[in-house]
Design a protein around this motif. Sequence first.
Motif, PDB file in Angstrom:
ATOM      1  N   PRO A 167     -48.175  12.529  38.927  1.00  0.00           N
ATOM      2  CA  PRO A 167     -47.988  13.879  38.383  1.00  0.00           C
ATOM      3  C   PRO A 167     -49.082  14.296  37.407  1.00  0.00           C
ATOM      4  N   VAL A 168     -49.567  13.352  36.615  1.00  0.00           N
ATOM      5  CA  VAL A 168     -50.643  13.644  35.671  1.00  0.00           C
ATOM      6  C   VAL A 168     -51.923  13.978  36.427  1.00  0.00           C
ATOM      7  N   ALA A 169     -52.195  13.213  37.496  1.00  0.00           N
ATOM      8  CA  ALA A 169     -53.402  13.464  38.282  1.00  0.00           C
ATOM      9  C   ALA A 169     -53.335  14.820  38.981  1.00  0.00           C
ATOM     10  N   VAL A 170     -52.146  15.168  39.504  1.00  0.00           N
ATOM     11  CA  VAL A 170     -51.988  16.464  40.162  1.00  0.00           C
ATOM     12  C   VAL A 170     -52.210  17.607  39.169  1.00  0.00           C
ATOM     13  N   THR A 171     -51.652  17.466  37.980  1.00  0.00           N
ATOM     14  CA  THR A 171     -51.839  18.495  36.944  1.00  0.00           C
ATOM     15  C   THR A 171     -53.298  18.631  36.566  1.00  0.00           C
ATOM     16  N   PHE A 172     -54.001  17.519  36.455  1.00  0.00           N
ATOM     17  CA  PHE A 172     -55.423  17.554  36.109  1.00  0.00           C
ATOM     18  C   PHE A 172     -56.238  18.251  37.196  1.00  0.00           C
ATOM     19  N   LEU A 173     -55.927  17.961  38.463  1.00  0.00           N
ATOM     20  CA  LEU A 173     -56.661  18.597  39.554  1.00  0.00           C
ATOM     21  C   LEU A 173     -56.405  20.105  39.614  1.00  0.00           C
ATOM     22  N   GLU A 174     -55.203  20.517  39.236  1.00  0.00           N
ATOM     23  CA  GLU A 174     -54.873  21.936  39.288  1.00  0.00           C
ATOM     24  C   GLU A 174     -55.400  22.728  38.087  1.00  0.00           C
ATOM     25  N   THR A 175     -55.381  22.118  36.916  1.00  0.00           N
ATOM     26  CA  THR A 175     -55.722  22.853  35.680  1.00  0.00           C
ATOM     27  C   THR A 175     -56.932  22.321  34.951  1.00  0.00           C
ATOM     28  N   GLY A 176     -57.344  21.108  35.297  1.00  0.00           N
ATOM     29  CA  GLY A 176     -58.442  20.495  34.550  1.00  0.00           C
ATOM     30  C   GLY A 176     -58.012  19.960  33.200  1.00  0.00           C
ATOM     31  N   LEU A 177     -56.703  19.887  32.930  1.00  0.00           N
ATOM     32  CA  LEU A 177     -56.182  19.421  31.640  1.00  0.00           C
ATOM     33  C   LEU A 177     -55.300  18.183  31.851  1.00  0.00           C
ATOM     34  N   VAL A 178     -55.179  17.397  30.776  1.00  0.00           N
ATOM     35  CA  VAL A 178     -54.284  16.230  30.780  1.00  0.00           C
ATOM     36  C   VAL A 178     -53.283  16.428  29.639  1.00  0.00           C
TER      37      VAL A 178
END
Length: 334
Positions: free
Chosen positions: A272-283
């Motif tokens: 889920p963290v990786a998906v969020t990063f790919l979508e928003t560029g944020l962690v």
Amino acid sequence: MSQAARIQDPEIRRELMDLLPQAAFVRNRAIAVLLPCLNEEATIGQVVAEFRRVLPGATIYVYDNNSTDRTAAVAAAAGAVVRRERRPGKGNVVRRMFADIEADLYVLADGDLTYDAAAAGRLIDALVTEQVDMVVGARAGAADAFARGHRFGNWLFNRLVMRLFGDGFTDILSGYRVVSRRFAKSFPASSSGFEIEAELSVHALDLRLATVEIPLPYRARPEGSASKLSTWRDGARILGKIALMYKAVRPLRFFGGLAALLSAAGLVLGLPVAVTFLETGLVPRLPTAVLAAALMQLAFISLTCGVIVDAVGASQREFKRMRYLDLPAPEARP
């Protein structure tokens, strides 16, 4: 009279031949009956007498494990050779017996009158005529002789060992066994308590030694004799010993399974963290990302440990196998 002289006595040899029709092994062979004991005053005298009757040419050893009753005196009066092992635990006693006693065949039993001494001839005959290194007297019809917790523990541990180490035994915790000299002298015992029987069984499975299992009757303890086995404490020790032996014998599977669990946890947390990063560029969940990365690193380390320990274990297994092959087989002699 020496052990060899007793075996050569014509009357003793005739009794042995009557007992075992295929008993060519008795010529120039020494048989030792090993009885580890703790507070068995009520039964040890009869156990020694029964083994003396069934195996008149054998030497019977009773190892007293810090008894507080008259076990040692009763055993000596019955004709046994009595010795003492001060470190508590059946495993410590068995290790001492195998180290100290010189014989061609070892009959391992208990001093509580639960095993049928009359069956010792069948076990010995099977070991020699079938040229195997261990014969196990599997306890048959023992349901009434066990407490409910002990019955469940035996079932659980037998299933677990078969699952982890392979088929070969249906009663890994039986204390009634006959082993050859090369088995006894090459067995690297490390157990201190009742887990010694499981270790004997796993050692045979690990080295793929020739073994036989014979169903034998098992009796309840007589009045006045109390079991030394604690259901929970000794059950936990046996379970822990099986886990340690699995780590030592099947290290790649053990550490590989641990690596799979760690990596699965890491993926569940990290995806889920990786998906969020790919979508928003944020962690946004940095602690979760750090934990997931740490779990993946631990998984990689665990797998690496498994590969290394498996290589070391293969070398140790080869060493144990060579030590085992250094000693003569229990060959039947005409």
